[in-house]
Design an enzyme around this catalytic site. Structure first.
Site, PDB file in Angstrom:
ATOM      1  N   TYR A 141     -50.583 -44.507  31.352  1.00  0.00           N
ATOM      2  CA  TYR A 141     -51.189 -43.285  30.820  1.00  0.00           C
ATOM      3  C   TYR A 141     -51.919 -42.528  31.923  1.00  0.00           C
ATOM      4  O   TYR A 141     -52.376 -43.125  32.905  1.00  0.00           O
ATOM      5  CB  TYR A 141     -52.190 -43.623  29.705  1.00  0.00           C
ATOM      6  CG  TYR A 141     -51.529 -44.113  28.441  1.00  0.00           C
ATOM      7  CD1 TYR A 141     -50.781 -43.257  27.656  1.00  0.00           C
ATOM      8  CD2 TYR A 141     -51.654 -45.437  28.030  1.00  0.00           C
ATOM      9  CE1 TYR A 141     -50.169 -43.688  26.490  1.00  0.00           C
ATOM     10  CE2 TYR A 141     -51.045 -45.892  26.869  1.00  0.00           C
ATOM     11  CZ  TYR A 141     -50.304 -45.004  26.101  1.00  0.00           C
ATOM     12  OH  TYR A 141     -49.701 -45.438  24.955  1.00  0.00           O
TER      13      TYR A 141
ATOM     14  N   ASP B 292     -42.113 -48.997  19.113  1.00  0.00           N
ATOM     15  CA  ASP B 292     -43.009 -47.973  19.654  1.00  0.00           C
ATOM     16  C   ASP B 292     -42.849 -46.625  18.921  1.00  0.00           C
ATOM     17  O   ASP B 292     -42.016 -45.798  19.288  1.00  0.00           O
ATOM     18  CB  ASP B 292     -42.699 -47.833  21.149  1.00  0.00           C
ATOM     19  CG  ASP B 292     -43.634 -46.884  21.865  1.00  0.00           C
ATOM     20  OD1 ASP B 292     -44.437 -46.208  21.193  1.00  0.00           O
ATOM     21  OD2 ASP B 292     -43.553 -46.802  23.098  1.00  0.00           O
TER      22      ASP B 292
ATOM     23  N   GLN C 118     -40.780 -52.112  22.933  1.00  0.00           N
ATOM     24  CA  GLN C 118     -40.234 -50.750  22.918  1.00  0.00           C
ATOM     25  C   GLN C 118     -39.607 -50.394  21.573  1.00  0.00           C
ATOM     26  O   GLN C 118     -39.730 -49.278  21.093  1.00  0.00           O
ATOM     27  CB  GLN C 118     -39.192 -50.580  24.029  1.00  0.00           C
ATOM     28  CG  GLN C 118     -39.824 -50.082  25.310  1.00  0.00           C
ATOM     29  CD  GLN C 118     -38.820 -49.968  26.443  1.00  0.00           C
ATOM     30  OE1 GLN C 118     -37.637 -50.234  26.273  1.00  0.00           O
ATOM     31  NE2 GLN C 118     -39.307 -49.588  27.606  1.00  0.00           N
TER      32      GLN C 118
ATOM     33  N   ARG D 297     -47.367 -51.023  25.356  1.00  0.00           N
ATOM     34  CA  ARG D 297     -46.129 -50.442  25.879  1.00  0.00           C
ATOM     35  C   ARG D 297     -45.475 -51.386  26.869  1.00  0.00           C
ATOM     36  O   ARG D 297     -45.384 -51.117  28.053  1.00  0.00           O
ATOM     37  CB  ARG D 297     -46.442 -49.087  26.443  1.00  0.00           C
ATOM     38  CG  ARG D 297     -46.571 -48.169  25.245  1.00  0.00           C
ATOM     39  CD  ARG D 297     -46.983 -46.848  25.511  1.00  0.00           C
ATOM     40  NE  ARG D 297     -46.208 -45.958  24.672  1.00  0.00           N
ATOM     41  CZ  ARG D 297     -46.273 -44.662  24.736  1.00  0.00           C
ATOM     42  NH1 ARG D 297     -47.065 -44.097  25.611  1.00  0.00           N
ATOM     43  NH2 ARG D 297     -45.578 -43.919  23.937  1.00  0.00           N
TER      44      ARG D 297
ATOM     45  N   SER E  66     -43.414 -43.356  21.012  1.00  0.00           N
ATOM     46  CA  SER E  66     -42.258 -42.865  21.759  1.00  0.00           C
ATOM     47  C   SER E  66     -41.203 -42.263  20.840  1.00  0.00           C
ATOM     48  O   SER E  66     -40.700 -41.178  21.098  1.00  0.00           O
ATOM     49  CB  SER E  66     -41.613 -43.996  22.562  1.00  0.00           C
ATOM     50  OG  SER E  66     -42.462 -44.372  23.601  1.00  0.00           O
TER      51      SER E  66
HETATM   52  P1  NAD Z   1     -49.078 -39.215  26.509  1.00  0.00           P
HETATM   53  O1  NAD Z   1     -48.590 -38.734  25.173  1.00  0.00           O
HETATM   54  O2  NAD Z   1     -50.282 -40.056  26.564  1.00  0.00           O
HETATM   55  O3  NAD Z   1     -49.319 -37.936  27.452  1.00  0.00           O
HETATM   56  C1  NAD Z   1     -48.295 -36.988  27.682  1.00  0.00           C
HETATM   57  C2  NAD Z   1     -48.295 -36.607  29.130  1.00  0.00           C
HETATM   58  O4  NAD Z   1     -49.424 -35.790  29.424  1.00  0.00           O
HETATM   59  C3  NAD Z   1     -48.366 -37.775  30.107  1.00  0.00           C
HETATM   60  O5  NAD Z   1     -47.222 -37.758  30.934  1.00  0.00           O
HETATM   61  C4  NAD Z   1     -49.637 -37.500  30.889  1.00  0.00           C
HETATM   62  O6  NAD Z   1     -49.535 -37.888  32.256  1.00  0.00           O
HETATM   63  C5  NAD Z   1     -49.764 -36.004  30.766  1.00  0.00           C
HETATM   64  N1  NAD Z   1     -51.075 -35.411  31.079  1.00  0.00           N
HETATM   65  C6  NAD Z   1     -52.333 -35.844  30.816  1.00  0.00           C
HETATM   66  N2  NAD Z   1     -53.251 -34.983  31.288  1.00  0.00           N
HETATM   67  C7  NAD Z   1     -52.562 -33.944  31.832  1.00  0.00           C
HETATM   68  C8  NAD Z   1     -52.942 -32.737  32.468  1.00  0.00           C
HETATM   69  N3  NAD Z   1     -54.217 -32.398  32.649  1.00  0.00           N
HETATM   70  N4  NAD Z   1     -51.968 -31.922  32.901  1.00  0.00           N
HETATM   71  C9  NAD Z   1     -50.657 -32.235  32.768  1.00  0.00           C
HETATM   72  N5  NAD Z   1     -50.241 -33.364  32.166  1.00  0.00           N
HETATM   73  C10 NAD Z   1     -51.180 -34.217  31.717  1.00  0.00           C
HETATM   74  O7  NAD Z   1     -47.906 -39.943  27.290  1.00  0.00           O
HETATM   75  P2  NAD Z   1     -46.645 -40.724  26.729  1.00  0.00           P
HETATM   76  O8  NAD Z   1     -45.563 -39.790  26.441  1.00  0.00           O
HETATM   77  O9  NAD Z   1     -47.095 -41.601  25.627  1.00  0.00           O
HETATM   78  O10 NAD Z   1     -46.251 -41.588  27.984  1.00  0.00           O
HETATM   79  C11 NAD Z   1     -47.224 -42.149  28.842  1.00  0.00           C
HETATM   80  C12 NAD Z   1     -46.602 -43.127  29.807  1.00  0.00           C
HETATM   81  O11 NAD Z   1     -46.170 -44.295  29.120  1.00  0.00           O
HETATM   82  C13 NAD Z   1     -45.394 -42.633  30.553  1.00  0.00           C
HETATM   83  O12 NAD Z   1     -45.495 -43.157  31.846  1.00  0.00           O
HETATM   84  C14 NAD Z   1     -44.237 -43.276  29.850  1.00  0.00           C
HETATM   85  O13 NAD Z   1     -43.118 -43.412  30.697  1.00  0.00           O
HETATM   86  C15 NAD Z   1     -44.854 -44.597  29.530  1.00  0.00           C
HETATM   87  N6  NAD Z   1     -44.185 -45.266  28.412  1.00  0.00           N
HETATM   88  C16 NAD Z   1     -43.858 -46.593  28.564  1.00  0.00           C
HETATM   89  C17 NAD Z   1     -43.234 -47.239  27.509  1.00  0.00           C
HETATM   90  C18 NAD Z   1     -42.856 -48.675  27.642  1.00  0.00           C
HETATM   91  O14 NAD Z   1     -42.822 -49.208  28.716  1.00  0.00           O
HETATM   92  N7  NAD Z   1     -42.594 -49.352  26.547  1.00  0.00           N
HETATM   93  C19 NAD Z   1     -42.978 -46.576  26.323  1.00  0.00           C
HETATM   94  C20 NAD Z   1     -43.330 -45.246  26.219  1.00  0.00           C
HETATM   95  C21 NAD Z   1     -43.952 -44.598  27.281  1.00  0.00           C
END
Ligand code: NAD
Length: 383
Positions: A228, A130, A127, A122, A133
């Protein structure tokens, strides 16, 4: 280079890995593309559209696999199909490599280069590739639309001569990509939205969408270097459940999206919490395929617990398959394009590049991905 796109055979899969627009772009760069006859039928894209974009049609699936220098697919292949591939073939799809050891072993033994789309790092440059996302974003949207259809209430506040209707209350648990889109969609429909995540950085994002962030003091939580969530201790999870029970009880809709990278999803909403919710409320579990955030949620089923509905759909992006395919296809195209050598007219595996280092799982008979190799070693040791 012969790039092959077979039809998706999983019964719940109606998306397509590559649409005509991206086929035309790859053909222009010198790729030869073969697709399975009838590939676009779930999206009403005809074989003729694919042919017009420059693809050849092949009705024999085995022939398609045997002739492939590269395969682009959404879902992982059947293990039997790996045997059909050429040794130097590059196979690209979602792969769930942490849990699909047998499949990864089949790729390794065959000598195939397996690229797992969910392991693309990520980083900003990646991006556009991805799929986690792009698909989570649509899943967050679809979850809200389904919940809105399943409750017998409207989302917005309405002031009418017949009285004032209060807005529906939606609680989003887990505010990553899917959760943010769920909040935005529920707000657009006029609901009052609460949200919670264990990563404190999310609070600002929740507020900026006009939702309320539920504060629960869990002590040290934080996130990994990749953004994460870290797994909570059982004690922290218990605190979280206690902190959330009241909000759940007051909500018409609860949408859970909490995931832990490479691990089973945490169980957050217990049977007791569901008991506390009003009849007619709806819960949607986006983590159902990965163990589930909600007690009693079942893949692709709607479970009724004392009048509360628990919906666990495994392919929510498939509810909006046209856009999901457009985005998946754009992600696949971006990956191929990034490593395409126009002179040699082929995809070049550059192991110096951190994207390739992150997403290639097997290559030339080895599990080359360190994270996956370490995970397998750990699983073998503990079990
Ligand atoms: P994910 O699908 O792994 O998880 C979804 C959400 O669940 C996350 O926000 C996580 O913090 C939350 N979570 C885990 N345990 C939990 C609990 N017990 N109670 C409540 N919430 C809980 O996450 P995602 O959507 O793939 O995104 C993860 C991170 O990656 C985010 O910070 C996002 O901004 C980042 N991201 C970065 C890029 C990039 O830079 N290219 C792209 C996509 C996402």
């Amino acid at each position: 280079m012969n790039i092959v796109v077979p039809s998706e055979i999983h019964p719940a899969e109606n998306r397509v890995a590559l649409i005509a627009e991206h086929i035309a772009r790859l053909v222009e760069k010198g790729a030869h593309i073969s697709v399975e006859t009838g590939i676009g039928k779930t999206l009403n894209i005809s074989d003729e559209d694919y042919q017009n974009a420059g693809a050849s049609l092949e009705a024999d699936r085995s022939q398609l696999y045997q002739s492939a220098d590269m395969v682009l697919q959404i879902r992982k292949p059947a293990i039997e199909d790996v045997a059909l591939l050429k040794e130097e073939c590059i196979y690209v799809s979602l792969m769930d490599p942490f849990n699909e050891r047998e499949l990864i072993e089949a790729f390794r033994q065959k000598g195939v280069t397996a690229i797992s789309m969910e392991m693309i790092p990520r980083i900003t440059r990646a991006q556009k590739m991805d799929v986690l996302s792009s698909q989570s974003n649509l899943a967050g949207y679809a979850a809200v639309i389904i919940a809105a259809e399943r409750i017998a209430k409207i989302f917005p506040m309405m002031m009418t001569p017949a009285g004032t209707i209060s807005p529906a209350r939606v609680f989003v648990v887990g505010v990553g990509v899917a959760g943010l889109q769920a909040i935005a969609t529920a707000k657009r429909l006029g609901a009052r939205v609460d949200a919670f995540d264990t990563r404190p950085v999310v609070e600002e994002q929740v507020k900026s969408l006009g939702a309320r962030f539920v504060k629960i003091n869990l002590g040290e939580t934080g996130q990994t270097k990749d953004g994460y969530a870290k797994a909570l201790t059982e004690e922290q999870l218990q605190k979280q459940r206690e902190g959330m029970a009241k909000v759940c009880a007051a909500s018409d809709v609860v949408i859970t999206t909490a995931q832990l990278f490479g691990r089973k999803a945490p169980l957050i909403i217990t049977a007791d919490m569901i008991q506390g919710m009003a009849k007619g409320s709806v819960l949607v579990d986006l983590a159902v395929e990965n163990g589930g955030n909600i007690a009693g949620s079942q893949p692709d089923q709607e479970v009724d617990v004392n009048g509360v509905r628990i919906i666990g759909m495994t392919n929510l992006p498939g509810k909006v398959a046209v856009n999901a395919s457009q985005m998946f296809s754009a992600n696949m195209h971006a990956l191929v394009d990034e490593f395409w050598n126009p002179d040699e007219k082929r995809f070049v595996l550059n192991f110096e590049d951190e994207i390739i280092q992150g997403c290639v799982i097997t290559h030339k008979g080895e599990v080359v991905n360190q994270m996956i190799a370490d995970h397998y070693a750990q699983v073998s040791q503990s079990g």
